[in-house]
Design a protein around this motif. Sequence first.
Motif, PDB file in Angstrom:
ATOM      1  N   ALA A   1       0.879  -1.254   0.024  1.00  0.00           N
ATOM      2  CA  ALA A   1       0.016  -0.158   0.056  1.00  0.00           C
ATOM      3  C   ALA A   1       0.938   1.252   0.013  1.00  0.00           C
ATOM      4  O   ALA A   1       0.638   2.251  -0.549  1.00  0.00           O
ATOM      5  CB  ALA A   1      -0.921  -0.108   1.161  1.00  0.00           C
ATOM      6  N   LYS A   2       1.877   1.272   0.624  1.00  0.00           N
ATOM      7  CA  LYS A   2       2.870   2.382   0.696  1.00  0.00           C
ATOM      8  C   LYS A   2       3.480   2.662  -0.828  1.00  0.00           C
ATOM      9  O   LYS A   2       3.688   3.821  -0.979  1.00  0.00           O
ATOM     10  CB  LYS A   2       4.007   2.322   1.833  1.00  0.00           C
ATOM     11  N   SER A   3       3.825   1.512  -1.373  1.00  0.00           N
ATOM     12  CA  SER A   3       4.217   1.951  -2.812  1.00  0.00           C
ATOM     13  C   SER A   3       3.261   2.490  -3.446  1.00  0.00           C
ATOM     14  O   SER A   3       3.412   3.259  -4.318  1.00  0.00           O
ATOM     15  CB  SER A   3       4.934   0.599  -3.288  1.00  0.00           C
ATOM     16  N   VAL A   4       1.885   1.927  -3.563  1.00  0.00           N
ATOM     17  CA  VAL A   4       0.735   2.320  -4.375  1.00  0.00           C
ATOM     18  C   VAL A   4       0.386   3.775  -3.935  1.00  0.00           C
ATOM     19  O   VAL A   4       0.571   4.621  -5.047  1.00  0.00           O
ATOM     20  CB  VAL A   4      -0.348   1.429  -4.168  1.00  0.00           C
TER      21      VAL A   4
ATOM     22  N   ILE B   1      -7.592  11.307   0.388  1.00  0.00           N
ATOM     23  CA  ILE B   1      -6.991  10.579   2.069  1.00  0.00           C
ATOM     24  C   ILE B   1      -5.667  10.986   2.158  1.00  0.00           C
ATOM     25  O   ILE B   1      -5.335  11.517   3.447  1.00  0.00           O
ATOM     26  CB  ILE B   1      -7.425   9.163   1.943  1.00  0.00           C
ATOM     27  N   VAL B   2      -4.874  11.218   1.296  1.00  0.00           N
ATOM     28  CA  VAL B   2      -3.405  11.400   1.674  1.00  0.00           C
ATOM     29  C   VAL B   2      -3.335  12.926   1.868  1.00  0.00           C
ATOM     30  O   VAL B   2      -2.543  13.253   2.659  1.00  0.00           O
ATOM     31  CB  VAL B   2      -2.618  11.206   0.191  1.00  0.00           C
TER      32      VAL B   2
ATOM     33  N   VAL C   1      -2.312   3.054   5.414  1.00  0.00           N
ATOM     34  CA  VAL C   1      -2.982   1.682   6.394  1.00  0.00           C
ATOM     35  C   VAL C   1      -4.491   1.780   5.900  1.00  0.00           C
ATOM     36  O   VAL C   1      -5.047   0.580   5.795  1.00  0.00           O
ATOM     37  CB  VAL C   1      -3.127   1.992   7.873  1.00  0.00           C
ATOM     38  N   ALA C   2      -4.940   2.921   5.491  1.00  0.00           N
ATOM     39  CA  ALA C   2      -6.338   2.810   4.913  1.00  0.00           C
ATOM     40  C   ALA C   2      -6.538   1.996   3.665  1.00  0.00           C
ATOM     41  O   ALA C   2      -7.379   1.235   3.305  1.00  0.00           O
ATOM     42  CB  ALA C   2      -7.039   4.076   4.556  1.00  0.00           C
ATOM     43  N   TYR C   3      -5.445   2.046   2.683  1.00  0.00           N
ATOM     44  CA  TYR C   3      -5.418   1.552   1.466  1.00  0.00           C
ATOM     45  C   TYR C   3      -5.206  -0.095   1.798  1.00  0.00           C
ATOM     46  O   TYR C   3      -5.570  -0.869   0.987  1.00  0.00           O
ATOM     47  CB  TYR C   3      -4.388   2.076   0.578  1.00  0.00           C
TER      48      TYR C   3
ATOM     49  N   LYS D   1      -8.342  -1.531   2.652  1.00  0.00           N
ATOM     50  CA  LYS D   1      -9.258  -1.863   1.326  1.00  0.00           C
ATOM     51  C   LYS D   1      -8.851  -2.909   0.521  1.00  0.00           C
ATOM     52  O   LYS D   1      -9.622  -3.770   0.106  1.00  0.00           O
ATOM     53  CB  LYS D   1      -8.942  -0.578   0.570  1.00  0.00           C
ATOM     54  N   MET D   2      -7.543  -3.069   0.347  1.00  0.00           N
ATOM     55  CA  MET D   2      -6.984  -4.430  -0.205  1.00  0.00           C
ATOM     56  C   MET D   2      -7.123  -5.719   0.288  1.00  0.00           C
ATOM     57  O   MET D   2      -7.770  -6.474  -0.092  1.00  0.00           O
ATOM     58  CB  MET D   2      -5.433  -4.080  -0.485  1.00  0.00           C
ATOM     59  N   ALA D   3      -7.193  -5.436   1.692  1.00  0.00           N
ATOM     60  CA  ALA D   3      -7.481  -6.663   2.574  1.00  0.00           C
ATOM     61  C   ALA D   3      -9.142  -7.043   2.201  1.00  0.00           C
ATOM     62  O   ALA D   3      -9.403  -8.232   2.208  1.00  0.00           O
ATOM     63  CB  ALA D   3      -7.299  -6.546   4.217  1.00  0.00           C
TER      64      ALA D   3
END
Length: 88
Positions: free
Chosen positions: A33-36, A54-55, A65-67, A70-72
């Motif tokens: 998520a950090k890389s995205v 959100i950023v 962490v929010a992203y 969402k991926m999870a």
Amino acid sequence: MPPRQHINGAKNTLLGISKHGNSYLRCLLIQGAKSVVSRASTKSDKLSQWINPIVQTRRHNRSSVAYANKMARMAWAITVSGEEYSPV
């Protein structure tokens, strides 16, 4: 175990990533998520449009962490339904 949520009759509240479960998987989700999130400002796809505001309000780490959350949720839904992932 699915991502946490609280449901009452009127509203469905999605909760954050807990520290229960596989810590290595949680670490991989957050690293991905950090890389995205770091590249989202230059992109125009639907998920990048979701993460950019959100950023701006919550900065890089909390939005990562929010992203990851969402991926999870997307991975959980795909696993339970048995469908293939198709980006919108």
